[in-house]
Design an enzyme around this catalytic site. Structure first.
Site, short mmCIF file in Angstrom:
data_model
loop_
_atom_site.label_atom_id
_atom_site.label_comp_id
_atom_site.label_asym_id
_atom_site.label_seq_id
_atom_site.Cartn_x
_atom_site.Cartn_y
_atom_site.Cartn_z
N TYR A 96 71.34 -4.99 43.46
CA TYR A 96 71.92 -5.25 44.79
C TYR A 96 73.35 -4.96 44.92
CZ TYR A 96 72.64 -7.75 49.35
OH TYR A 96 72.91 -7.85 50.69
N SER B 251 77.85 -5.30 52.23
CA SER B 251 77.96 -6.84 51.79
C SER B 251 79.24 -7.17 51.22
CB SER B 251 76.79 -6.95 50.84
OG SER B 251 76.83 -8.45 50.18
P1 NAD Z 1 66.03 -9.52 56.82
O1 NAD Z 1 65.28 -9.68 55.58
O2 NAD Z 1 65.99 -10.52 57.71
O3 NAD Z 1 66.05 -7.99 57.37
C1 NAD Z 1 65.78 -7.02 56.30
C2 NAD Z 1 65.13 -5.94 57.32
O4 NAD Z 1 64.94 -4.52 56.31
C3 NAD Z 1 63.70 -6.35 57.88
O5 NAD Z 1 63.60 -5.83 59.42
C4 NAD Z 1 62.79 -5.82 56.87
O6 NAD Z 1 61.26 -5.44 57.45
C5 NAD Z 1 63.52 -4.24 56.75
N1 NAD Z 1 62.88 -3.68 55.47
C6 NAD Z 1 62.63 -4.23 54.02
N2 NAD Z 1 62.35 -3.18 53.41
C7 NAD Z 1 62.05 -1.85 54.05
C8 NAD Z 1 61.48 -0.93 53.89
N3 NAD Z 1 61.14 -0.42 52.88
N4 NAD Z 1 61.42 -0.04 55.09
C9 NAD Z 1 61.83 -0.37 56.37
N5 NAD Z 1 62.39 -1.57 56.55
C10 NAD Z 1 62.69 -2.54 55.44
O7 NAD Z 1 67.47 -9.63 56.04
P2 NAD Z 1 69.18 -9.68 56.66
O8 NAD Z 1 69.70 -10.71 55.86
O9 NAD Z 1 69.17 -9.40 58.08
O10 NAD Z 1 69.45 -8.14 55.83
C11 NAD Z 1 69.83 -7.19 56.73
C12 NAD Z 1 71.09 -6.22 55.92
O11 NAD Z 1 71.93 -7.35 55.56
C13 NAD Z 1 70.61 -5.87 54.58
O12 NAD Z 1 71.00 -4.70 54.20
C14 NAD Z 1 71.25 -6.85 53.62
O13 NAD Z 1 71.55 -6.74 52.36
C15 NAD Z 1 72.40 -7.10 54.19
N6 NAD Z 1 73.33 -8.48 54.17
C16 NAD Z 1 72.67 -9.68 54.38
C17 NAD Z 1 73.45 -10.79 54.03
C18 NAD Z 1 72.94 -12.03 54.13
O14 NAD Z 1 73.46 -13.16 53.70
N7 NAD Z 1 71.68 -12.49 54.85
C19 NAD Z 1 74.54 -10.86 53.62
C20 NAD Z 1 75.32 -9.40 53.23
C21 NAD Z 1 74.74 -8.31 53.63
#
Ligand code: NAD
Length: 258
Positions: free
Chosen positions: A153, A140
């Protein structure tokens, strides 16, 4: 022409958001996919299967090392190998550091950081043996800079960039690469919760809360899309990226340029 035909990718947390977009994009390049995560799995699996590749699902809880080990073994049994590992599963929790619940700290560190250590240590021997592999850690901008109220985080995301660099060095003389992608704001379920909280706190509409959230940090004023991030992952999996090693590659609308 699909570029990843015959390869297998394991994408953690691929039932929604960025992970699902990555699974679809890799499948469109011909890779078979092992999916994982706690979201709407049937819909997610169907959208990857529609790309015409072999797809399976493992329900490992990424906070549990024994379940992670079982998922890696099951993927290797089912598809014969793990060629591409996308460490994407993640959660968020927002609180001032002195109020941060201990169990939330532990969960964020386990799911957002330690899980990538476990998947990597279990998948790497096979990749090294075949002398080809791609490990992509979804970090991130919070792996590069901080924001208030996100102690766990930000610590986990800085940590995963450190892990990325170590793995990149340890594999530098092999056909395995390890890199991190650092997204800015992406409108996924993880961020929608923060939009909802802001709309309620400030008594504003959902659209106004979205705009306020993104504009505060991202000079472009636009969200990054999961598909744009997935295209970067596809590039990192290709031959043109074989000397991209240990990078923390931001796609953030200018957030970290400030
Ligand atoms: P999201 O909530 O759509 O996806 C998260 C996924 O992780 C889901 O499939 C959820 O079921 C899974 N998950 C959560 N806990 C779990 C566990 N204990 N075991 C197995 N699976 C689990 O969110 P996203 O935004 O797509 O996030 C994906 C990645 O991208 C994350 O690592 C997040 O930190 C990172 N990220 C997101 C953003 C943003 O703005 N959305 C920005 C930077 C980084």
């Amino acid at each position: 022409m699909p570029t990843l035909t015959g390869k297998t990718a394991l994408v953690t947390g691929s039932t929604s958001g960025i992970g699902l977009a990555m699974a679809v994009a890799l499948a469109r390049q011909g890779a078979n996919i092992m999916m994982n995560g706690f979201g709407e799995k049937d819909v997610a699996i169907a959208s990857v299967k529609a790309c015409g590749v072999d797809v399976d699902y493992h329900g490992a809880d990424m906070s549990k090392p024994a379940e992670i080990e079982a998922m890696i073994a099951a993927t290797e049994r089912r598809f014969g190998a793990i060629d591409i590992l996308i460490n994407n599963a993640g959660i968020q929790y927002v609180a001032n550091v002195e109020d941060f619940p201990e169990d939330r700290w532990d969960a964020v560190i386990a799911i957002n950081l330690s899980s990538a250590f476990h998947t990597t240590r279990f998948a790497l021997p096979g990749m090294k043996q075949r002398n080809w592999g791609r490990i992509i850690n979804i970090a991130s901008v919070h792996g590069l800079v901080a924001s208030m109220q996100k102690a766990a985080y930000v610590a986990a995301k800085h940590g995963i960039i450190g892990l990325t660099k170590v793995v990149a060095l340890e594999t530098a003389r092999t056909g395995v690469t390890c890199n991190a992608i650092c997204p800015g704001w992406v409108l996924t379920p993880l961020v929608q919760k923060q939009v909802d909280a802001r709309a309620e706190r400030e008594g504003i509409s959902n659209d106004a809360a979205k705009l306020a959230l993104v504009s505060e940090k991202q000079p472009s004023g636009e969200f990054v899309s999961p598909e744009q991030l997935a295209a970067l992952a596809v590039f990192l999996c290709g031959n043109d990226a074989s000397e991209v090693r240990g990078a923390a590659w931001n796609m953030d609308g200018g957030w970290t340029a400030q």
